[in-house]
Design a protein around this motif. Structure first.
Motif, PDB file in Angstrom:
ATOM      1  N   TYR A   1      20.110 -40.956   1.735  1.00  0.00           N
ATOM      2  CA  TYR A   1      19.006 -41.085   2.682  1.00  0.00           C
ATOM      3  C   TYR A   1      18.349 -42.442   2.490  1.00  0.00           C
ATOM      4  O   TYR A   1      18.561 -43.110   1.476  1.00  0.00           O
ATOM      5  CB  TYR A   1      17.988 -39.953   2.523  1.00  0.00           C
ATOM      6  N   THR A   2      17.556 -42.827   3.483  1.00  0.00           N
ATOM      7  CA  THR A   2      16.795 -44.073   3.357  1.00  0.00           C
ATOM      8  C   THR A   2      15.341 -43.760   3.668  1.00  0.00           C
ATOM      9  O   THR A   2      15.039 -42.804   4.376  1.00  0.00           O
ATOM     10  CB  THR A   2      17.278 -45.125   4.370  1.00  0.00           C
ATOM     11  N   THR A   3      14.463 -44.559   3.113  1.00  0.00           N
ATOM     12  CA  THR A   3      13.056 -44.420   3.465  1.00  0.00           C
ATOM     13  C   THR A   3      12.715 -45.508   4.464  1.00  0.00           C
ATOM     14  O   THR A   3      13.348 -46.571   4.458  1.00  0.00           O
ATOM     15  CB  THR A   3      12.168 -44.568   2.223  1.00  0.00           C
ATOM     16  N   PRO A   4      11.751 -45.235   5.339  1.00  0.00           N
ATOM     17  CA  PRO A   4      11.417 -46.260   6.338  1.00  0.00           C
ATOM     18  C   PRO A   4      10.855 -47.529   5.701  1.00  0.00           C
ATOM     19  O   PRO A   4      10.881 -48.588   6.314  1.00  0.00           O
ATOM     20  CB  PRO A   4      10.379 -45.583   7.228  1.00  0.00           C
TER      21      PRO A   4
ATOM     22  N   SER B   1      11.837 -49.139   2.945  1.00  0.00           N
ATOM     23  CA  SER B   1      12.759 -50.082   2.315  1.00  0.00           C
ATOM     24  C   SER B   1      14.144 -49.932   2.927  1.00  0.00           C
ATOM     25  O   SER B   1      14.418 -49.003   3.689  1.00  0.00           O
ATOM     26  CB  SER B   1      12.832 -49.827   0.815  1.00  0.00           C
TER      27      SER B   1
ATOM     28  N   THR C   1      21.456 -38.397  -2.489  1.00  0.00           N
ATOM     29  CA  THR C   1      20.810 -37.083  -2.553  1.00  0.00           C
ATOM     30  C   THR C   1      21.628 -36.092  -3.363  1.00  0.00           C
ATOM     31  O   THR C   1      21.163 -35.005  -3.657  1.00  0.00           O
ATOM     32  CB  THR C   1      20.618 -36.496  -1.148  1.00  0.00           C
TER      33      THR C   1
END
Lengths: 382, 386
Positions: free
Chosen positions: A77-80, A82, A88
């Motif tokens: 997953y990615t975070t908005p 970075s 996971t």
């Protein structure tokens, strides 16, 4: 000796490598497996090198990569905030062009439409059963998706709902097919075929199934043929893979007769004595009308009484069970070829060992040296 | 969901269908040669891996992993404690007077040699269970009981060999004693009844337990040698002397009977069809001149889960098979083990009860010379204590 106590083994290497590095006469492929295992272990600590993506093992929360040129795939997953891609699941990083995904070491079965599964009824509700098929969620088997005894085709009435437990009860094993997969990943099953229904006359065993979105199926030959396998994942966890034939009949040695093997795609396996009734029905299909045939076979669909099974057959079923366990523990995939191969190998190993081991005790227990030899034979055979 | 998870962790035994249970039962009850699902012989154990002294902060520790993936760690901690002479302890002293004393000599009959059972404390942690749940409490009491119950006796040379067993060994002098904390930790889900695993691990941990060497003498306040290298094993190990004369901690073995057959180290599925489940505690019999190498400490019956299973329905009574060809095989046959009438191939939940000869057979298989109990003890002694 009734008891064997072993010193603890170092668990860095997968069981398959353990088996291979003690045998010099293994093929070159397996030797390279061992080296790769070592590389991936060192890589874990070293700085990430984009040219060796496949060799990287990540744990949940670990940053797979922080370069924005990569796209995130399964298991990440990615975070908005970075651009870094975070894993996971625990597993190996797989790179497909610009797509980074993590192939989990262990995963539950992901149902797909058309899969043949073996399940165990865990709950009986008013109009459906809840079935454990080793998926993250229990599957459902509606009352409307089963064959009524005698092959009658009609609407399910409230009388059927009342006697729902006479069809399947808690704990019963069923063989079924996935009819549809819902939004949340849970499956609906059906048993509307003469092949499906309650399982009896045999033993059940649970091994790993096709998890992680079938990613393991590209692990051709279960980590044996490493040129096709993804590097670093050569120690694949094996288990049942989707294949052409999930159900077949095997004729066994030592007077065991014919034995039916059902490999559920979900990793649940049932091995039973071959049902003669079905064979008779199918051989006489020509002169029996469709309805009559349905009647013949479906009469035994909801039975929970075992036929008479001879000790020889039971012994061979136990041997087959163990052969499959050996395959799974060594990370070799389980399908018709490997199971048959392992079974024949176990017979051969017994002949080899039989002479120098005079004690009769536990002759049929396949572990340690015997297991190693079986895997060796199976791998060579493929 | 949470209630479901709890149920599954508390339920020791998986849901098995009546057909499976019947198949398993018939395979296991075949006269003289039971067929176990994993091909073992009835007395064969699954291979296990063991190591000792894995925790540096304890007096002794061990880890055992079974082949099915269950693992346990045991740590033993010892603490010096002041002996409070309550009436209960005094009683024990009076009883112990007859057996003589190990510390002072000179026949001072008042010396505390008996020790007290409460000086050994055992706690068991099993994932999914609270520590006041029935299973951990029952298991720890069962294991503690046989541990403090085993008593050492004079060996051939007339020398005291751990008089009073473990309890006696914990006595320092009249006013001080050791208190032993045995902490058992099951690392994995209890796949089968965890008793054998926990018992074997505890045995191994106690074998590796050392107490610091006592420097003070007699009734002085205890004062110990700082050097850990000279610490003494709580169960003394004499090299070169035949093992049979040494006091050993007890082991508890789980034995089941299916029909007339006696089966050791049962898997979860095998326990599910057992007629009777026994926990048999044994230790080495170091009494000179005894015929058997082992001494029976206790037998406990464990509620066999087979009585809670679903019954199978014979084809003749199955409403879904009314149109089926005439069921001619549904002739009830008398089961020789339980004395109940059964239709072959149909599972009937066990009602409990087992023949006396079967129980005797189970105990005999454990105790006899060269029997399973001796092999297990020998195997555990073979584990290197470093």
């Amino acid at each position: 000796m009734a008891i064997t106590i072993l010193p603890p083994v170092v668990e860095d290497l997968g069981p398959y490598q353990n088996a291979s590095d003690s045998d010099e006469d293994m093929s070159d492929n397996s030797d390279s497996d061992v080296e790769m295992g070592g590389v991936s272990l060192q890589k874990k600590r070293s700085h990430f090198d984009s040219t060796k993506l496949g060799a990287k093992f990540v744990t949940p929360g670990e940053v797979v990569h922080d370069d924005p040129q990569w796209m995130r795939g399964h298991g990440t997953y990615t975070t908005p905030l970075s651009t870094s891609i975070i894993a996971t699941v625990a597993g190996n990083v797989v790179q497909t062009n610009k797509l980074l995904s993590v192939q989990p070491l262990r995963a539950r079965y992901t149902p797909e439409i058309g899969d043949l599964v073996v399940g165990r009824i865990v709950e009986v509700q008013s109009r459906r059963w809840k079935v454990d098929i080793a998926a993250p969620l229990l599957a459902q088997l509606p009352l409307s998706a089963i064959n009524l005894p005698g092959g009658i085709l009609r609407r399910r009435t409230s009388a059927d709902e009342l006697q729902i437990r006479t069809f399947f009860n808690e704990g019963d094993l069923v063989i079924a097919e996935v009819q549809s997969v819902h939004q949340d990943g849970s499956a609906s099953l059906h048993t509307r075929s003469l092949k499906y229904g309650k399982l009896r006359n045999g033993v059940f065993l649970a091994v790993t199934g096709t998890g992680g979105g079938g990613a393991r199926s590209n692990l051709s030959k279960g980590g044996v043929d490493s040129s096709l396998a993804v590097p670093g994942s050569a120690s694949g966890t094996g288990g049942v893979v989707r294949s052409r034939r999930q159900v077949w009949t095997l004729s066994t040695a030592h007077g065991g007769g014919e034995v039916d093997v059902v490999l559920g795609v979900n990793g649940y396996i049932h091995i039973s004595k071959h049902a003669d009734g079905e064979a008779a029905a199918s051989s006489t299909t020509e002169n029996v009308s469709i309805n009559r045939m349905e009647e013949l076979v479906s009469s035994s669909i909801y039975s929970s009484q075992n036929d008479e099974i001879h000790p020889q057959t039971r012994r061979e079923i136990a041997r087959l069970t163990q052969s499959i366990q050996v395959l799974v523990q060594s990370g070799v995939r389980v399908d018709e070829d490997t199971v048959t191969g392992a079974y024949n190998a176990s017979l051969q190993v017994d002949l080899e060992v039989g002479d120098d081991e005079d004690e009769d005790e536990g002759r049929e227990y396949l572990e340690g040296m015997k297991a190693r030899r079986i895997i060796e034979l199976v791998v060579k055979g493929n | 969901m949470s209630s479901q998870r709890q149920a599954s962790s508390a339920a020791q035994i998986p849901h098995l269908s009546p057909a499976e249970l019947s198949y398993l039962y018939t395979s296991l009850s075949l006269p003289n040669s039971p067929i176990r699902p994993d091909g073992r012989s009835p007395t064969q154990f699954r291979p296990l891996s063991a190591e000792t002294n894995i925790l540096p902060g304890t007096n002794g520790s061990a880890r055992i992993g079974f082949a099915d993936g269950t693992q346990a760690i045991v740590g033993v901690k010892a603490e010096v404690e002041k002996t409070v002479l309550v009436s209960d302890t005094l009683d024990v002293q009076h009883e112990a007077q007859g057996t003589g004393n190990g510390e002072g000599g000179e026949g001072s009959s008042s010396a505390v040699t008996g020790g007290h059972g409460s000086w050994v404390q055992m706690s068991i942690e099993i994932p999914g269970f609270r520590d006041d749940d029935a299973l951990p409490v029952f298991l720890s009491e069962m294991m503690r009981e046989s541990l403090v119950g085993s008593v050492g006796v004079k060996d051939k040379s007339g020398e005291e060999n751990m008089a009073g067993g473990l309890k006696g060994r914990l006595v320092i002098n009249k006013r001080w004693h050791w208190r032993l904390y045995i902490d058992v930790l099951l690392l994995s889900q209890p796949l089968s009844y965890p008793l054998p695993l926990l018992s074997l691990t505890t045995h191994l941990a106690l074998l590796s337990t050392k107490l610091p060497k006592l420097k003070s003498k007699g009734e002085e306040d205890p004062f110990f040698d700082d050097d850990w290298a000279v610490a003494e094993y709580i169960y003394p190990r004499v090299l070169g002397v035949s093992n049979t004369l040494q006091v050993r901690p007890p082991v508890t073995l789980l034995v089941i009977s299916v029909g007339e057959n006696v089966i050791f180290d049962p898997t979860r599925e095998e326990i599910a069809v057992a007629d009777a489940v026994l926990a048999i505690s044994v230790t080495r019999d170091n009494e000179a001149g005894s015929l058997q190498p082992l001494k029976l400490l206790s037998i406990r019956t464990i509620d066999p889960p087979s009585r809670l299973t679903q019954p199978g329905i014979p084809n003749s009574e199955n409403v879904n098979m009314l149109g089926a060809p005439a069921p001619n095989e549904n002739v009830a046959v008398l089961n020789p083990a339980t004395g109940e009438e059964e239709v072959p191939g149909v599972w009937r939940p066990r009602r409990g009860g087992v023949k006396r000869s079967v129980i005797a057979g189970m105990v005999k298989t454990v105790l006899k010379k060269g029997g399973v109990g001796e092999e297990v003890l020998a195997g555990l002694e073979g584990v290197e204590v470093s």
